[in-house]
Motif scaffolding. Sequence first.
Motif, PDB file in Angstrom:
ATOM      1  N   LEU A 225       0.753  -1.224  -0.089  1.00 59.33           N
ATOM      2  CA  LEU A 225      -0.316   0.070  -0.130  1.00 59.33           C
ATOM      3  C   LEU A 225       1.015   1.129   0.021  1.00 59.33           C
ATOM      4  O   LEU A 225       0.534   2.122  -0.803  1.00 59.33           O
ATOM      5  CB  LEU A 225      -0.835  -0.042   1.016  1.00 59.33           C
TER       6      LEU A 225
ATOM      7  N   ASP B 199      -9.309  -3.190   6.751  1.00 60.26           N
ATOM      8  CA  ASP B 199      -9.396  -1.876   6.180  1.00 60.26           C
ATOM      9  C   ASP B 199      -8.513  -1.059   6.727  1.00 60.26           C
ATOM     10  O   ASP B 199      -7.899  -1.501   8.028  1.00 60.26           O
ATOM     11  CB  ASP B 199     -10.923  -1.295   6.548  1.00 60.26           C
TER      12      ASP B 199
ATOM     13  N   GLN C   2      -5.649   4.511   1.962  1.00 64.48           N
ATOM     14  CA  GLN C   2      -6.855   3.935   1.625  1.00 64.48           C
ATOM     15  C   GLN C   2      -7.359   3.912   0.014  1.00 64.48           C
ATOM     16  O   GLN C   2      -7.749   2.993  -0.616  1.00 64.48           O
ATOM     17  CB  GLN C   2      -8.171   4.589   2.245  1.00 64.48           C
ATOM     18  N   ARG C   3      -6.863   5.133  -0.700  1.00 70.10           N
ATOM     19  CA  ARG C   3      -6.955   5.048  -1.843  1.00 70.10           C
ATOM     20  C   ARG C   3      -6.177   4.000  -2.441  1.00 70.10           C
ATOM     21  O   ARG C   3      -6.421   3.473  -3.540  1.00 70.10           O
ATOM     22  CB  ARG C   3      -6.690   6.500  -2.620  1.00 70.10           C
TER      23      ARG C   3
ATOM     24  N   TYR D 297      -5.205   1.083  -1.542  1.00 73.50           N
ATOM     25  CA  TYR D 297      -6.016   0.046  -1.384  1.00 73.50           C
ATOM     26  C   TYR D 297      -7.021  -0.496  -2.422  1.00 73.50           C
ATOM     27  O   TYR D 297      -7.365  -1.427  -2.964  1.00 73.50           O
ATOM     28  CB  TYR D 297      -6.665  -0.047  -0.037  1.00 73.50           C
ATOM     29  N   GLU D 298      -7.907   0.628  -2.791  1.00 73.04           N
ATOM     30  CA  GLU D 298      -8.886   0.611  -3.789  1.00 73.04           C
ATOM     31  C   GLU D 298      -8.116   0.352  -5.077  1.00 73.04           C
ATOM     32  O   GLU D 298      -8.825  -0.316  -5.818  1.00 73.04           O
ATOM     33  CB  GLU D 298      -9.567   1.847  -3.983  1.00 73.04           C
ATOM     34  N   ARG D 299      -6.964   0.913  -5.403  1.00 68.08           N
ATOM     35  CA  ARG D 299      -6.389   0.642  -6.618  1.00 68.08           C
ATOM     36  C   ARG D 299      -5.927  -1.077  -6.645  1.00 68.08           C
ATOM     37  O   ARG D 299      -6.002  -1.483  -7.932  1.00 68.08           O
ATOM     38  CB  ARG D 299      -5.115   1.492  -6.797  1.00 68.08           C
TER      39      ARG D 299
ATOM     40  N   ASP E 134      -7.571  -3.383  -4.947  1.00 66.14           N
ATOM     41  CA  ASP E 134      -8.307  -4.267  -4.774  1.00 66.14           C
ATOM     42  C   ASP E 134      -9.355  -4.563  -5.735  1.00 66.14           C
ATOM     43  O   ASP E 134     -10.436  -4.344  -5.956  1.00 66.14           O
ATOM     44  CB  ASP E 134      -9.174  -3.534  -3.500  1.00 66.14           C
ATOM     45  N   VAL E 135      -8.682  -5.163  -6.947  1.00 67.30           N
ATOM     46  CA  VAL E 135      -9.165  -5.685  -8.249  1.00 67.30           C
ATOM     47  C   VAL E 135      -9.232  -7.328  -8.376  1.00 67.30           C
ATOM     48  O   VAL E 135      -7.813  -7.512  -8.177  1.00 67.30           O
ATOM     49  CB  VAL E 135      -8.661  -4.798  -9.294  1.00 67.30           C
TER      50      VAL E 135
END
Length: 170
Positions: free
Chosen positions: A42, A109, A157-158, A160-162, A164-165
């Motif tokens: 991350l 999270d 957090q952003r 992690y979103e990137r 998290d695919v």
Amino acid sequence: MDLGSQSTRELLRLYSGVLGELAERSVIRTLNAPAGDLAETLVATAYTGALAPNSEKSWDVSTGDGRLLQVKSRVVKASAIRKPIQFSVFRSWTFDAAVFVVFAAESYDVLAGIEVPAASVEAKALATGWVGGSRLTVSLAVLRALPGAVDRTFELQRAYERIDVAGATG
């Protein structure tokens, strides 16, 4: 899946499979408990940096602007977020800043991500002879108040979103 109906061996096989898939996706680098590797991934993603080789002792991520970051992580229950958190030992101070990543035990999270200059960490950490280094045990409020500290929670957090695919690789 009802985890309570699974045997211990079945749960460990499931856990092993999860770790293997996360490694295949380049989210983690080892098959140990994933918090440390995930935190490093991350931070590397958030800072557009590069992960250090596994044997590097002093830093975990080099940033695009040449800074060296030590990454420390903990997994805590969200209900305990205000209590002091003990981070793993620092054995050297040849890095520019430490990034402390705190994950929720219930979900993994990112609850907090705080960057602190190495000098501020070193000044607050306590030498612990039996482990051959210095330890930092602080609440997040104290961590955020250290000189030069910057809250990086949103960026992590952003990141992690990137990553998290499903099926994504680093």
